[in-house]
Design a protein around this motif. Structure first.
Motif, PDB file in Angstrom:
ATOM      1  N   ASP A  62       0.816  -1.218   0.000  1.00  0.00           N
ATOM      2  CA  ASP A  62       0.000   0.000   0.000  1.00  0.00           C
ATOM      3  C   ASP A  62       0.850   1.269   0.000  1.00  0.00           C
ATOM      4  OD1 ASP A  62       1.049  -0.404   2.493  1.00  0.00           O
ATOM      5  OD2 ASP A  62      -0.802   0.072   3.595  1.00  0.00           O
ATOM      6  N   ARG A  63       2.146   1.132  -0.229  1.00  0.00           N
ATOM      7  CA  ARG A  63       3.027   2.301  -0.281  1.00  0.00           C
ATOM      8  C   ARG A  63       3.319   2.660  -1.731  1.00  0.00           C
ATOM      9  NH1 ARG A  63       8.940   1.732   2.131  1.00  0.00           N
ATOM     10  NH2 ARG A  63       9.465   1.192  -0.021  1.00  0.00           N
ATOM     11  N   PRO A  64       3.115   3.934  -2.137  1.00  0.00           N
ATOM     12  CA  PRO A  64       3.389   4.304  -3.537  1.00  0.00           C
ATOM     13  C   PRO A  64       4.838   4.022  -3.944  1.00  0.00           C
ATOM     14  CG  PRO A  64       2.139   6.029  -2.430  1.00  0.00           C
ATOM     15  CD  PRO A  64       2.577   5.052  -1.360  1.00  0.00           C
ATOM     16  N   VAL A  65       4.982   3.545  -5.144  1.00  0.00           N
ATOM     17  CA  VAL A  65       6.299   3.227  -5.699  1.00  0.00           C
ATOM     18  C   VAL A  65       6.438   3.936  -7.039  1.00  0.00           C
ATOM     19  CG1 VAL A  65       7.747   1.377  -6.634  1.00  0.00           C
ATOM     20  CG2 VAL A  65       6.388   0.974  -4.569  1.00  0.00           C
ATOM     21  N   ASP A  66       7.596   4.547  -7.285  1.00  0.00           N
ATOM     22  CA  ASP A  66       7.876   5.144  -8.592  1.00  0.00           C
ATOM     23  C   ASP A  66       8.302   4.016  -9.520  1.00  0.00           C
ATOM     24  OD1 ASP A  66       8.718   6.449 -10.841  1.00  0.00           O
ATOM     25  OD2 ASP A  66      10.299   7.631  -9.856  1.00  0.00           O
ATOM     26  N   LEU A  67       7.375   3.528 -10.324  1.00  0.00           N
ATOM     27  CA  LEU A  67       7.648   2.351 -11.148  1.00  0.00           C
ATOM     28  C   LEU A  67       8.660   2.643 -12.254  1.00  0.00           C
ATOM     29  CD1 LEU A  67       6.434  -0.559 -10.998  1.00  0.00           C
ATOM     30  CD2 LEU A  67       5.318  -0.003 -13.153  1.00  0.00           C
ATOM     31  N   ARG A  68       8.745   3.886 -12.700  1.00  0.00           N
ATOM     32  CA  ARG A  68       9.761   4.218 -13.710  1.00  0.00           C
ATOM     33  C   ARG A  68      11.155   3.984 -13.133  1.00  0.00           C
ATOM     34  NH1 ARG A  68      10.479   7.294 -18.538  1.00  0.00           N
ATOM     35  NH2 ARG A  68      12.595   8.134 -18.659  1.00  0.00           N
ATOM     36  N   GLN A 121      -2.044  14.115 -12.890  1.00  0.00           N
ATOM     37  CA  GLN A 121      -1.029  14.583 -11.951  1.00  0.00           C
ATOM     38  C   GLN A 121       0.354  14.021 -12.254  1.00  0.00           C
ATOM     39  OE1 GLN A 121      -3.581  13.435  -8.337  1.00  0.00           O
ATOM     40  NE2 GLN A 121      -2.600  15.315  -7.627  1.00  0.00           N
ATOM     41  N   ILE A 122       0.446  13.117 -13.210  1.00  0.00           N
ATOM     42  CA  ILE A 122       1.743  12.512 -13.549  1.00  0.00           C
ATOM     43  C   ILE A 122       2.471  13.422 -14.528  1.00  0.00           C
ATOM     44  CG2 ILE A 122       2.878  10.506 -14.565  1.00  0.00           C
ATOM     45  CD1 ILE A 122       0.553   8.828 -13.565  1.00  0.00           C
ATOM     46  N   ARG A 123       3.648  13.882 -14.124  1.00  0.00           N
ATOM     47  CA  ARG A 123       4.383  14.895 -14.877  1.00  0.00           C
ATOM     48  C   ARG A 123       5.287  14.254 -15.937  1.00  0.00           C
ATOM     49  NH1 ARG A 123       8.212  16.995 -12.318  1.00  0.00           N
ATOM     50  NH2 ARG A 123       8.353  15.423 -10.674  1.00  0.00           N
ATOM     51  N   PRO A 124       5.398  14.892 -17.100  1.00  0.00           N
ATOM     52  CA  PRO A 124       6.380  14.429 -18.086  1.00  0.00           C
ATOM     53  C   PRO A 124       7.795  14.767 -17.626  1.00  0.00           C
ATOM     54  CG  PRO A 124       5.394  16.473 -18.825  1.00  0.00           C
ATOM     55  CD  PRO A 124       4.651  16.083 -17.575  1.00  0.00           C
ATOM     56  N   GLN A 125       8.775  14.023 -18.149  1.00  0.00           N
ATOM     57  CA  GLN A 125      10.143  14.382 -17.816  1.00  0.00           C
ATOM     58  C   GLN A 125      10.530  15.659 -18.542  1.00  0.00           C
ATOM     59  OE1 GLN A 125      13.257  11.760 -19.344  1.00  0.00           O
ATOM     60  NE2 GLN A 125      11.755  10.735 -20.618  1.00  0.00           N
ATOM     61  N   ALA A 126      11.557  16.315 -18.044  1.00  0.00           N
ATOM     62  CA  ALA A 126      11.945  17.629 -18.570  1.00  0.00           C
ATOM     63  C   ALA A 126      12.736  17.467 -19.859  1.00  0.00           C
ATOM     64  CB  ALA A 126      12.762  18.398 -17.525  1.00  0.00           C
ATOM     65  N   PHE A 155      12.004  17.721 -24.451  1.00  0.00           N
ATOM     66  CA  PHE A 155      11.130  17.678 -25.623  1.00  0.00           C
ATOM     67  C   PHE A 155      11.645  16.641 -26.618  1.00  0.00           C
ATOM     68  CE2 PHE A 155      14.355  20.701 -27.036  1.00  0.00           C
ATOM     69  CZ  PHE A 155      14.527  20.391 -28.372  1.00  0.00           C
ATOM     70  N   ILE A 156      12.748  15.965 -26.270  1.00  0.00           N
ATOM     71  CA  ILE A 156      13.294  14.906 -27.115  1.00  0.00           C
ATOM     72  C   ILE A 156      12.855  13.542 -26.607  1.00  0.00           C
ATOM     73  CG2 ILE A 156      15.411  13.792 -27.913  1.00  0.00           C
ATOM     74  CD1 ILE A 156      16.771  16.520 -27.847  1.00  0.00           C
ATOM     75  N   SER A 157      13.124  13.265 -25.341  1.00  0.00           N
ATOM     76  CA  SER A 157      12.757  11.992 -24.732  1.00  0.00           C
ATOM     77  C   SER A 157      11.338  12.074 -24.183  1.00  0.00           C
ATOM     78  CB  SER A 157      13.742  11.654 -23.601  1.00  0.00           C
ATOM     79  OG  SER A 157      13.426  10.414 -23.026  1.00  0.00           O
ATOM     80  N   ASN A 158      10.485  11.138 -24.586  1.00  0.00           N
ATOM     81  CA  ASN A 158       9.066  11.190 -24.259  1.00  0.00           C
ATOM     82  C   ASN A 158       8.719  10.131 -23.218  1.00  0.00           C
ATOM     83  OD1 ASN A 158       6.320  11.756 -24.324  1.00  0.00           O
ATOM     84  ND2 ASN A 158       5.948  10.485 -26.135  1.00  0.00           N
ATOM     85  N   GLY A 159       8.740  10.547 -21.958  1.00  0.00           N
ATOM     86  CA  GLY A 159       8.381   9.658 -20.858  1.00  0.00           C
ATOM     87  C   GLY A 159       7.926  10.494 -19.682  1.00  0.00           C
ATOM     88  N   HIS A 160       7.889   9.892 -18.504  1.00  0.00           N
ATOM     89  CA  HIS A 160       7.419  10.587 -17.315  1.00  0.00           C
ATOM     90  C   HIS A 160       8.563  10.842 -16.334  1.00  0.00           C
ATOM     91  CE1 HIS A 160       3.779   8.505 -18.893  1.00  0.00           C
ATOM     92  NE2 HIS A 160       3.252   9.695 -18.648  1.00  0.00           N
ATOM     93  N   ALA A 161       8.417  11.916 -15.567  1.00  0.00           N
ATOM     94  CA  ALA A 161       9.409  12.187 -14.529  1.00  0.00           C
ATOM     95  C   ALA A 161       9.331  11.104 -13.461  1.00  0.00           C
ATOM     96  CB  ALA A 161       9.149  13.571 -13.923  1.00  0.00           C
ATOM     97  N   GLU A 162       8.121  10.732 -13.069  1.00  0.00           N
ATOM     98  CA  GLU A 162       7.887   9.609 -12.155  1.00  0.00           C
ATOM     99  C   GLU A 162       6.607   8.911 -12.604  1.00  0.00           C
ATOM    100  OE1 GLU A 162       7.273  12.757 -10.619  1.00  0.00           O
ATOM    101  OE2 GLU A 162       9.354  13.284 -10.142  1.00  0.00           O
ATOM    102  N   LEU A 163       6.479   7.648 -12.211  1.00  0.00           N
ATOM    103  CA  LEU A 163       5.247   6.908 -12.472  1.00  0.00           C
ATOM    104  C   LEU A 163       4.812   6.251 -11.158  1.00  0.00           C
ATOM    105  CD1 LEU A 163       3.148   6.011 -14.535  1.00  0.00           C
ATOM    106  CD2 LEU A 163       4.577   4.031 -15.040  1.00  0.00           C
TER     107      LEU A 163
END
Length: 411
Positions: free
Chosen positions: A138-144, A388-393, A395-403
């Motif tokens: 039940d603890r959030p995990v950054d899966l990325r 609420q899930i933010r993209p990574q910083a 414009f080249i790499s397309n993913g999330h900062a955290e998941l």
């Protein structure tokens, strides 16, 4: 026709990649956009036109031969994106140079060799999942960070023979490589750190060669100077490791995000109504791991409708645009649908002579990772609302900062 005096300014943070692409697309099949550092390029957003230009001999990736501003020294050495065009490897090469640089690498990514990696990839994925299963459910995990990163990282490190003590350093450098919000000083420092680390790796691998891709390329270089220069050797390794690693991280990240955000699609897959391969292709279409490709150049004037891309001008291919082009995919282009008939009609891995050699490996790693992840944690859910899930910083790499996810009970 795009107004020549008003280029669209790309947001370096990549906060709204698809929104920007939609606005650029309204300007026409090609439009002038401004990159960080004030460099103006032509952006191409249409599926059919991108596919055409990727096989057009009038389009080069060699800045040293075909980008007039680069050749004339008009692009400052501290331009934050300089590392993307200054490298000299098979992806930035043109014509015979491209064939020469690609040949030593192609044998490492044959279908048979990639398939032989499956048992080890499965073992790596199980090991990472065992670690996750030990965490409170039940603890959030950054899966990325906790899954999408370590699986391809270990696969690539073993494939390239990266010693354990260098792996953390290289991972941090790659993260900096894809950041497009870095200052000129930070980008230059990261590039310096990158080449120093590659030089250290080459010294180590020459002293302690092994059965890996780095040793294979060193052997090609040392046996035949005309086949590969020392800089080309280092730059090819930079390309292979950074592109192969980051692409797969984003693919796993984006696929999990899409499935958890569309429970009906996940249920379809888990119920046997679609396959993990379907998920992968639809994810590649909807969220190309590389949003924009930096850069290509017009070898001669290229007419596109009523616009002419002048000889020597830089061109940016928007891979993230191709998969969502409404002219090709219709009004549902922005919708995630693993049963979509045209899910394989994307250009996420390129097209033509520069088609990504590592695409079969990225697909295999992602299929293994997804099937193992959802078998172990069938009740996994997002820990926050999708918005609420933010993209990574970038414009080249397309993913999330955290998941952030809630794993739920381990099966």
């Amino acid at each position: 026709m795009q107004s020549p005096q008003c280029p669209f300014a790309i947001d370096p943070s990549g906060a709204d990649i698809h929104g920007e692409i939609a606005r650029i697309r309204k300007e026409g099949p090609v439009a002038r956009v401004e990159l960080p550092g004030g460099v103006v390029v032509w952006s191409v957003t249409g599926y059919d036109l991108i596919k055409q230009l990727l096989t057009d001999p009038r389009v080069s990736k060699d800045a040293y031969r075909h980008w007039d501003a680069w050749k004339a020294g008009e692009i400052p050495q501290d331009w934050p994106l300089a590392i993307w065009v200054s490298v000299q490897n098979m992806v930035t090469a043109y014509g015979e140079d491209h064939a020469r640089l690609r040949k030593p690498v192609a044998s490492a990514f044959t279908a048979r060799r990639v398939a032989s990696l499956r048992p080890r990839i499965e073992e790596i994925a199980r090991g990472v999942l065992d670690g996750l299963a030990a965490l409170p459910p039940d603890r959030p995990v950054d899966l990325r960070e906790a899954f999408a990163h370590p699986v391809p990282n270990q696969v690539m490190c073993e494939l390239f023979g990266i010693p354990q003590h260098m792996r953390g350093e290289i991972q941090q450098i790659i993260k900096g490589f894809f950041s497009t919000t870095s200052s000129a000083e930070e980008s230059l420092a990261n590039a310096t750190r990158l080449y120093a680390t590659m030089a250290e790796l080459l010294v180590l691998k020459r002293e302690q060669p092994g059965d890996d891709l780095t040793a294979d390329l060193i052997a090609v270089r040392d046996e035949n100077n005309e086949q590969l220069s020392e800089k080309e050797l280092a730059d090819n390794l930079i390309l292979l490791y950074t592109a192969g690693y980051e692409t797969t991280v984003n693919l796993i990240d984006n696929a999990v995000h899409a499935l958890l955000g569309h429970p009906d699609q996940l249920a379809l897959v888990l119920g046997g109504g679609a396959t993990w391969d379907d998920v992968i292709e639809e994810t590649l279409r909807l969220e190309a791991p590389g949003a924009h490709s930096i850069l290509r150049y017009a070898v001669e004037d290229i007419a596109v409708g009523d616009v002419v891309i002048p000889q020597g001008d830089p061109i940016m291919i928007a891979y993230a645009a191709a998969g969502r082009d409404p002219e090709h995919h219709g009004d549902s282009a922005d919708r995630f649908d693993v049963t979509r008939a045209a899910r394989r009609e994307h250009l996420a891995f390129g097209h033509g002579v520069h088609y990504c050699l590592g695409a079969p490996l990225a697909r295999l790693e992602t299929a293994v990772a997804l099937s193992a992840l959802f078998a172990r944690f069938p009740g996994m859910s997002l820990a926050v609302a999708p918005g609420q899930i933010r993209p990574q910083a970038s414009f080249i790499s397309n993913g999330h900062a955290e998941l952030p996810v809630l794993l739920g009970p381990s099966a």
